[in-house]
Enzyme design. Structure first.
Site, PDB file in Angstrom:
ATOM      1  N   ASP A   1      -6.680   1.110  12.671  1.00  0.00           N
ATOM      2  CA  ASP A   1      -7.894   0.361  12.296  1.00  0.00           C
ATOM      3  C   ASP A   1      -8.815   0.155  13.489  1.00  0.00           C
ATOM      4  O   ASP A   1     -10.018  -0.010  13.321  1.00  0.00           O
ATOM      5  CB  ASP A   1      -7.521  -0.980  11.673  1.00  0.00           C
TER       6      ASP A   1
ATOM      7  N   GLN B   1       0.837  -1.220   0.000  1.00  0.00           N
ATOM      8  CA  GLN B   1       0.000   0.000   0.000  1.00  0.00           C
ATOM      9  C   GLN B   1       0.864   1.259   0.000  1.00  0.00           C
ATOM     10  O   GLN B   1       0.450   2.293  -0.513  1.00  0.00           O
ATOM     11  CB  GLN B   1      -0.917   0.015   1.236  1.00  0.00           C
TER      12      GLN B   1
HETATM   13  O1  MRU Z   1      -5.448  -3.668   4.830  1.00  0.00           O
HETATM   14  P1  MRU Z   1      -5.703  -2.206   4.644  1.00  0.00           P
HETATM   15  O2  MRU Z   1      -5.016  -1.627   3.452  1.00  0.00           O
HETATM   16  O3  MRU Z   1      -7.181  -1.874   4.694  1.00  0.00           O
HETATM   17  O4  MRU Z   1      -5.055  -1.538   5.921  1.00  0.00           O
HETATM   18  C1  MRU Z   1      -5.076  -0.150   6.046  1.00  0.00           C
HETATM   19  C2  MRU Z   1      -4.390   0.340   7.241  1.00  0.00           C
HETATM   20  O5  MRU Z   1      -3.918  -0.401   8.076  1.00  0.00           O
HETATM   21  C3  MRU Z   1      -4.408   1.814   7.458  1.00  0.00           C
HETATM   22  O6  MRU Z   1      -3.231   2.252   8.049  1.00  0.00           O
HETATM   23  C4  MRU Z   1      -5.581   2.137   8.386  1.00  0.00           C
HETATM   24  O7  MRU Z   1      -6.756   1.550   7.908  1.00  0.00           O
HETATM   25  C5  MRU Z   1      -5.798   3.571   8.508  1.00  0.00           C
HETATM   26  S1  MRU Z   1      -6.430   4.268   7.014  1.00  0.00           S
HETATM   27  C6  MRU Z   1      -6.520   5.899   7.326  1.00  0.00           C
END
Ligand code: MRU
Length: 347
Positions: free
Chosen positions: A239, A198
């Site tokens: 999260d 990401q």
């Molecule tokens: O697996 P993902 O890409 O959904 O994980 C995203 C993250 O861990 C982000 O750091 C978190 O959701 C915060 S988004 C502002």
């Protein structure tokens, strides 16, 4: 400045999402009218990032209401509960998913809504309100963070927390872009964020649009960069934050926090209050999503580990509150002791 919307409600009753799996190579939009497909889009990470997942789930219920054949309010409410069950099973860790679904269902249950048309309208309005809340929070987070970012700051950022993940300006990434917009010279070290990349794919793409200078590093380079280059702060998203401040975020966040502690680098968790789960006493209670081993053993179509090799793939980890310098929210900056101060913030 960003020129894209990761999530958009179309007036004719469709939800449009950027397919984040295809960035940065292609900017592809997918349109949804069936909430079952929205649940699949969340699970397969067409859309990802805690606030974006919540906004999308809210619109998933709006689709369920829009296309339900119900002709009476009780049948429509039952259809919404069925859609809620499908959407809430999509991913387990980001509390924003459950927060948004509960918010919309509560609105639909309002006894003053006495017609099918009134419930449909209220459900869509609530989904829009969730989006508006997150957008406003993103902006306020950037403002609240400004005093914490010195001019000339070198900042490590993990995962992706920009507009793609949050709907509007971003959260942890907004700390960087707001400082940049305010005229501060900032430089970002972008953790690539194994295994889904990401950081390398999405954060790098978003920082390019914003014109913020950055370089991508592999996750394992963070401690080395702290020791050799010197880092002024780390910013990460979240999260789910438990009542004692323990924070679940993308896998690798905990290692980054440990390295930051060892090098005396301030470590900031950044997110809206929709990510704070006061029902959980500590991070031990947070469900960590386990994803497919293929994400580790393969790179897209290419097998990179020996055939038959096993891989363990927790998608998130929990950083104990003791490693967190402060939390930056839309309501202000929260310092330890987190148990008391989060309770005050959420009261
Ligand atoms: O697996 P993902 O890409 O959904 O994980 C995203 C993250 O861990 C982000 O750091 C978190 O959701 C915060 S988004 C502002």
């Amino acid at each position: 400045m960003k020129t894209y919307h990761a999530i958009e409600w179309l007036a004719e009753g469709k939800l449009r999402l950027i397919d984040q799996r295809r960035l940065p190579q292609e900017l592809v939009y997918c349109d949804y009218s069936d909430y079952h497909e929205v649940a699949v889009a969340i699970r397969e990470m067409v859309v990802r990032g805690a606030p974006a997942i919540g906004i999308t789930a809210g619109y998933g219920l709006a689709l369920a209401a829009w296309y339900s054949p119900a002709t009476d309010v009780e049948t429509l409410r039952a259809d919404l509960r069925a859609a809620d069950a499908v959407l809430r099973a999509a991913r387990p860790t980001a509390v924003n998913l459950f927060w948004a679904l509960e918010r919309v269902l509560r609105r639909a249950a309002d006894p003053t809504l006495t017609t099918v048309a009134a419930i449909r309208k209220a459900v869509l309005a609530e989904a829009h309100a969730i989006y508006a809340f997150e957008a406003e929070s993103n902006f306020r987070i950037g403002q609240n963070a400004l005093p914490l970012v010195p001019d000339g700051a070198k900042i490590i950022h993990h995962c992706n927390t920009g507009p793609l993940a949050t709907g509007e300006y971003g959260t942890a990434l907004r700390v960087i872009t707001a400082a940049h917009e305010a005229g501060k010279r900032v430089f970002a070290y972008v953790d690539e964020t194994r295994p889904r990349l990401q950081g390398a794919r999405l954060t790098a793409w978003e920082l390019q649009q914003w014109g913020v200078p950055f370089t991508i590093i592999v996750d394992g380079a963070a401690a080395h960069i702290m020791r050799t280059v010197g880092i002024d702060l780390c910013v990460v998203g979240c999260d789910r934050i438990a009542a004692n401040g323990d924070t679940a975020n993308k896998i690798g966040t905990y290692s980054l926090a440990l390295a930051a502690k060892a090098h005396n680098v301030p470590f900031y968790v950044v997110g809206p209050t929709s990510t704070i789960d006061m029902t959980l006493a500590s991070g031990d209670d947070i469900v960590i999503e386990q994803r497919s081993a293929d994400e580790v053993t393969r790179f897209e179509a290419c097998q990179i580990a020996p055939a038959g090799a096993s891989a363990t793939n927790p998608a998130f980890d929990v950083t104990p509150a003791a490693y967190i310098t402060a939390m930056i929210t839309e309501r202000g900056v929260v310092y330890p002791p987190f148990k008391e101060n989060l309770a005050r913030l959420m009261a």
